[in-house]
Design a protein around this motif. Sequence first.
Motif, PDB file in Angstrom:
ATOM      1  N   LYS A  19       1.376  -3.208  -1.473  1.00 33.93           N
ATOM      2  CA  LYS A  19       1.870  -1.844  -1.683  1.00 33.93           C
ATOM      3  C   LYS A  19       1.962  -1.078  -0.374  1.00 33.93           C
ATOM      4  CE  LYS A  19       0.474  -0.881  -6.375  1.00 33.93           C
ATOM      5  NZ  LYS A  19      -0.716  -0.519  -7.108  1.00 33.93           N
ATOM      6  N   THR A  20       2.958  -0.191  -0.289  1.00 34.83           N
ATOM      7  CA  THR A  20       3.025   0.691   0.880  1.00 34.83           C
ATOM      8  C   THR A  20       1.974   1.774   0.686  1.00 34.83           C
ATOM      9  OG1 THR A  20       4.631   2.211  -0.045  1.00 34.83           O
ATOM     10  CG2 THR A  20       5.514   0.297   1.105  1.00 34.83           C
ATOM     11  N   PHE A  21       1.912   2.610   1.654  1.00 35.40           N
ATOM     12  CA  PHE A  21       0.879   3.618   1.657  1.00 35.40           C
ATOM     13  C   PHE A  21       1.367   4.851   0.903  1.00 35.40           C
ATOM     14  CE2 PHE A  21      -1.027   6.959   4.468  1.00 35.40           C
ATOM     15  CZ  PHE A  21      -2.250   6.905   3.856  1.00 35.40           C
ATOM     16  N   LYS A 211      18.805   0.400   2.313  1.00 34.54           N
ATOM     17  CA  LYS A 211      18.565  -0.777   1.467  1.00 34.54           C
ATOM     18  C   LYS A 211      17.131  -1.231   1.649  1.00 34.54           C
ATOM     19  CE  LYS A 211      22.981  -1.797   0.433  1.00 34.54           C
ATOM     20  NZ  LYS A 211      23.456  -1.557  -0.912  1.00 34.54           N
ATOM     21  N   LYS A 212      16.682  -2.043   0.686  1.00 40.93           N
ATOM     22  CA  LYS A 212      15.402  -2.722   0.879  1.00 40.93           C
ATOM     23  C   LYS A 212      15.524  -3.670   2.066  1.00 40.93           C
ATOM     24  CE  LYS A 212      13.607  -2.776  -3.784  1.00 40.93           C
ATOM     25  NZ  LYS A 212      13.173  -3.593  -4.919  1.00 40.93           N
ATOM     26  N   ALA A 213      14.391  -3.986   2.665  1.00 40.70           N
ATOM     27  CA  ALA A 213      14.420  -4.824   3.873  1.00 40.70           C
ATOM     28  C   ALA A 213      15.147  -6.148   3.641  1.00 40.70           C
ATOM     29  CB  ALA A 213      12.986  -5.075   4.346  1.00 40.70           C
ATOM     30  N   SER A 214      14.903  -6.792   2.496  1.00 40.03           N
ATOM     31  CA  SER A 214      15.480  -8.129   2.283  1.00 40.03           C
ATOM     32  C   SER A 214      17.002  -8.100   2.211  1.00 40.03           C
ATOM     33  CB  SER A 214      14.917  -8.752   1.005  1.00 40.03           C
ATOM     34  OG  SER A 214      15.273  -7.938  -0.098  1.00 40.03           O
TER      35      SER A 214
HETATM   36  P1  NAD Z   1       4.390   4.249   4.607  1.00 41.28           P
HETATM   37  O1  NAD Z   1       3.769   3.798   3.349  1.00 41.28           O
HETATM   38  O2  NAD Z   1       4.058   5.593   5.132  1.00 41.28           O
HETATM   39  O3  NAD Z   1       5.970   4.191   4.432  1.00 41.28           O
HETATM   40  C1  NAD Z   1       6.584   3.060   3.842  1.00 41.28           C
HETATM   41  C2  NAD Z   1       8.086   3.155   4.020  1.00 41.28           C
HETATM   42  O4  NAD Z   1       8.634   1.942   3.527  1.00 41.28           O
HETATM   43  C3  NAD Z   1       8.708   4.314   3.228  1.00 41.28           C
HETATM   44  O5  NAD Z   1       9.607   5.013   4.072  1.00 41.28           O
HETATM   45  C4  NAD Z   1       9.452   3.586   2.090  1.00 41.28           C
HETATM   46  O6  NAD Z   1      10.632   4.251   1.729  1.00 41.28           O
HETATM   47  C5  NAD Z   1       9.774   2.252   2.740  1.00 41.28           C
HETATM   48  N1  NAD Z   1       9.978   1.130   1.815  1.00 41.28           N
HETATM   49  C6  NAD Z   1       9.446   0.919   0.586  1.00 41.28           C
HETATM   50  N2  NAD Z   1       9.874  -0.267   0.086  1.00 41.28           N
HETATM   51  C7  NAD Z   1      10.671  -0.811   1.032  1.00 41.28           C
HETATM   52  C8  NAD Z   1      11.402  -2.038   1.122  1.00 41.28           C
HETATM   53  N3  NAD Z   1      11.401  -2.957   0.133  1.00 41.28           N
HETATM   54  N4  NAD Z   1      12.130  -2.276   2.246  1.00 41.28           N
HETATM   55  C9  NAD Z   1      12.170  -1.374   3.269  1.00 41.28           C
HETATM   56  N5  NAD Z   1      11.492  -0.195   3.233  1.00 41.28           N
HETATM   57  C10 NAD Z   1      10.749   0.063   2.143  1.00 41.28           C
HETATM   58  O7  NAD Z   1       4.079   3.109   5.689  1.00 41.28           O
HETATM   59  P2  NAD Z   1       3.891   3.215   7.260  1.00 41.28           P
HETATM   60  O8  NAD Z   1       4.896   4.138   7.834  1.00 41.28           O
HETATM   61  O9  NAD Z   1       3.827   1.795   7.727  1.00 41.28           O
HETATM   62  O10 NAD Z   1       2.447   3.888   7.466  1.00 41.28           O
HETATM   63  C11 NAD Z   1       1.343   3.472   6.694  1.00 41.28           C
HETATM   64  C12 NAD Z   1       0.081   3.100   7.451  1.00 41.28           C
HETATM   65  O11 NAD Z   1      -0.749   2.383   6.534  1.00 41.28           O
HETATM   66  C13 NAD Z   1       0.319   2.170   8.610  1.00 41.28           C
HETATM   67  O12 NAD Z   1      -0.402   2.645   9.671  1.00 41.28           O
HETATM   68  C14 NAD Z   1      -0.209   0.797   8.186  1.00 41.28           C
HETATM   69  O13 NAD Z   1      -1.126   0.277   9.125  1.00 41.28           O
HETATM   70  C15 NAD Z   1      -0.993   1.037   6.925  1.00 41.28           C
HETATM   71  N6  NAD Z   1      -0.576   0.076   5.837  1.00 41.28           N
HETATM   72  C16 NAD Z   1      -0.344  -1.237   6.137  1.00 41.28           C
HETATM   73  C17 NAD Z   1       0.063  -2.123   5.155  1.00 41.28           C
HETATM   74  C18 NAD Z   1       0.321  -3.570   5.530  1.00 41.28           C
HETATM   75  O14 NAD Z   1      -0.207  -4.043   6.533  1.00 41.28           O
HETATM   76  N7  NAD Z   1       1.153  -4.312   4.781  1.00 41.28           N
HETATM   77  C19 NAD Z   1       0.221  -1.685   3.842  1.00 41.28           C
HETATM   78  C20 NAD Z   1      -0.035  -0.322   3.554  1.00 41.28           C
HETATM   79  C21 NAD Z   1      -0.437   0.541   4.566  1.00 41.28           C
END
Ligand code: NAD
Length: 232
Positions: A19-21, A211-214
């Motif tokens: 999950k994103t943050f 778009k989504k990254a993929s």
């Molecule tokens: P964020 O959660 O603030 O933002 C995520 C972004 O990704 C959003 O703009 C969203 O619209 C976009 N998004 C969602 N699904 C997507 C997809 N399929 N393709 C492309 N984009 C997509 O994340 P951030 O800016 O990286 O900041 C969060 C902080 O939390 C970072 O410092 C990170 O270290 C940490 N974090 C890391 C992970 C990980 O390592 N996978 C996961 C969650 C949080």
Amino acid sequence: MKKIIVFTGAGISAESGIKTFRDNDGLWENYNIEEVATPEAWIKNPKLVLKFYNERRKQVLKAKPNKAHLDLVKLENKYDTYIITQNIDDLHERAGSSKILHLHGEILKSRSTFNNSTYNIEGTKLNFGDLCENKSQLRPDIVWFGEAVPNMIKAEELCNDADILIIIGTSLSVYPAANILDYVPANCEKYIVDPNKTESLSDKNITLIQKKASTGIPILAKILSQKDSISQ
Ligand code: NAD
């Protein structure tokens, strides 16, 4: 060979099931970040901090690189490609990218609270009582909110002579990492791949691929190769 900087955030790993943050109203996997991802949290309740990152580590080890991580590796055939990531997972490494800089640390490593030496974590768990060679508690090798980001200096150096900047899956709201846009030269081509960004980006020289990254990365790769064939 043109130099590409790919700046990634949590969004690129979303399609791997991490999950994103900002998906969760400022909570990270149902935890309040102040309670698990700050130096104050570590002082107040180190066991909770360790539990939180043990859960994240378990989740990362179960996940696999997705098409977006894999497609970025292909850029290396044509461009001098560097990944600068805010992610703490190792999905760029497992996909096979060769030049990766982690700004916010790495979930699979621990760090000495005595002298900052880092170690690979064997298995999934880092426990209260796990000590470094100097008999000090080990902490996750994560840059917490409110801490300095030592790799920003390297990031700035890498960006100084970039020809192309590609930003993928980041809300650009965590500083100083988000300053990356200021480090590239004025004539650097800039792209953002993110399904939720709108066209109201203040810098008009950024091309938005909503778009989504993929799905966004193949579109971007096509744009880049069309530009290359025109300039040849
Ligand atoms: P964020 O959660 O603030 O933002 C995520 C972004 O990704 C959003 O703009 C969203 O619209 C976009 N998004 C969602 N699904 C997507 C997809 N399929 N393709 C492309 N984009 C997509 O994340 P951030 O800016 O990286 O900041 C969060 C902080 O939390 C970072 O410092 C990170 O270290 C940490 N974090 C890391 C992970 C990980 O390592 N996978 C996961 C969650 C949080």
